[in-house]
Scaffold this motif. Structure first.
Motif, PDB file in Angstrom:
ATOM      1  N   GLU A  91       2.339   4.963  -1.024  1.00 26.00           N
ATOM      2  CA  GLU A  91       1.843   6.157  -1.010  1.00 26.00           C
ATOM      3  C   GLU A  91       1.989   6.489  -2.608  1.00 26.00           C
ATOM      4  O   GLU A  91       1.586   6.980  -2.981  1.00 26.00           O
ATOM      5  CB  GLU A  91       1.587   7.017   0.213  1.00 26.00           C
ATOM      6  N   VAL A  92       3.814   7.159  -2.767  1.00 26.41           N
ATOM      7  CA  VAL A  92       3.853   7.245  -3.714  1.00 26.41           C
ATOM      8  C   VAL A  92       5.071   5.665  -4.086  1.00 26.41           C
ATOM      9  O   VAL A  92       6.237   5.312  -3.206  1.00 26.41           O
ATOM     10  CB  VAL A  92       5.114   8.078  -3.233  1.00 26.41           C
ATOM     11  N   LEU A 134       2.347  13.774  -3.706  1.00 28.19           N
ATOM     12  CA  LEU A 134       2.125  14.084  -2.111  1.00 28.19           C
ATOM     13  C   LEU A 134       1.502  15.514  -1.295  1.00 28.19           C
ATOM     14  O   LEU A 134       0.381  14.975  -0.908  1.00 28.19           O
ATOM     15  CB  LEU A 134       3.222  14.208  -0.797  1.00 28.19           C
ATOM     16  N   ARG A 174       1.515   8.351  -7.821  1.00 25.50           N
ATOM     17  CA  ARG A 174       0.280   7.673  -6.724  1.00 25.50           C
ATOM     18  C   ARG A 174       0.404   6.158  -6.512  1.00 25.50           C
ATOM     19  O   ARG A 174       0.336   5.303  -7.902  1.00 25.50           O
ATOM     20  CB  ARG A 174      -0.985   8.771  -6.925  1.00 25.50           C
ATOM     21  N   GLY A 175       0.626   5.853  -5.520  1.00 24.88           N
ATOM     22  CA  GLY A 175       0.595   4.038  -5.389  1.00 24.88           C
ATOM     23  C   GLY A 175      -0.608   3.296  -5.351  1.00 24.88           C
ATOM     24  O   GLY A 175      -1.063   2.826  -6.384  1.00 24.88           O
ATOM     25  N   SER A 176      -2.218   4.610  -5.247  1.00 27.19           N
ATOM     26  CA  SER A 176      -3.327   4.138  -5.884  1.00 27.19           C
ATOM     27  C   SER A 176      -3.997   3.969  -6.890  1.00 27.19           C
ATOM     28  O   SER A 176      -4.694   3.395  -7.630  1.00 27.19           O
ATOM     29  CB  SER A 176      -4.208   5.053  -4.660  1.00 27.19           C
ATOM     30  N   ASN A 187       0.704  -0.946   0.325  1.00 24.85           N
ATOM     31  CA  ASN A 187      -0.267  -0.215  -0.256  1.00 24.85           C
ATOM     32  C   ASN A 187       0.397   1.207   0.304  1.00 24.85           C
ATOM     33  O   ASN A 187       0.020   2.191   0.834  1.00 24.85           O
ATOM     34  CB  ASN A 187      -0.907  -0.219   1.177  1.00 24.85           C
ATOM     35  N   ASP A 208      -1.072  12.993 -10.574  1.00 25.98           N
ATOM     36  CA  ASP A 208      -0.749  11.600  -9.828  1.00 25.98           C
ATOM     37  C   ASP A 208       0.785  11.025 -10.926  1.00 25.98           C
ATOM     38  O   ASP A 208       0.918   9.533  -9.955  1.00 25.98           O
ATOM     39  CB  ASP A 208      -1.862  10.800 -10.349  1.00 25.98           C
TER      40      ASP A 208
END
Length: 176
Positions: A32-33, A56, A110-112, A30, A61
């Protein structure tokens, strides 16, 4: 030993395989970046904060470094510089983007958003990532960075096979 997560391929799967594995690990953790950089020492680590800040801060993105907005000490010749500019122009036309450096490997994502990217390339990941990010509606930002002289390894560019492979990647990713 320093506490980093390490993934190893017993058989070389190329840059694309390494990125896909790294992205899978980042998704499982998970992250974040997610940051990528080339392994030849050309990307200064001290620019990492500037690279991840737009992600951040929620402004982007996908953040990519640009030698053309920053400083290029790579010693690339006229043929390689012309090739980068041509392929950047082509990607900009196909994706309605305004980037300046389509082959730069220094990026923060962006990790997501990682799971949205369809990645199939083994060697030409930079343009594939840009086109996939644009296709999936990711907000792309480009920041100036310094490209240092290569510390390790030898470039495989410019060669006609490299240009043909890059062309194939850009067009097939765009069509896909």
């Amino acid at each position: 030993e320093a506490g980093a997560n390490v993934a190893e391929h017993p058989i070389n799967q190329g840059q694309g395989g390494a990125l896909r594995t790294g992205f899978l690990v980042a998704e499982k953790k998970n992250a974040e970046v997610v940051v990528t950089m080339d392994a030849d020492g050309q990307h200064p680590v001290d620019e990492l904060e500037n690279l991840v800040a737009p992600v951040l801060d929620g402004d982007a993105d996908y953040v990519m470094g640009s030698r053309y907005r920053g400083v290029d000490h790579s010693g690339n010749g006229v043929v390689r510089q012309s090739g980068i500019k041509f392929f950047t122009w082509l990607i900009n036309r196909l994706t309605k983007s305004e980037i300046t450096d389509c082959t730069n490997g220094y990026r923060a994502i962006r990790g997501s958003e990682i799971g949205k990217l369809t990645l199939t390339e083994e060697r030409f990941s930079a343009p594939e990532l840009i086109i996939e990010a644009r296709k999936n509606g990711m907000q792309i930002e480009e920041i100036p960075i310094v490209i240092q002289e290569r510390e390790a390894g030898e470039t495989k560019k410019p060669q006609i096979r490299y240009a043909l492979g890059l062309t194939r990647t850009v067009l097939t990713t765009w069509i896909r």
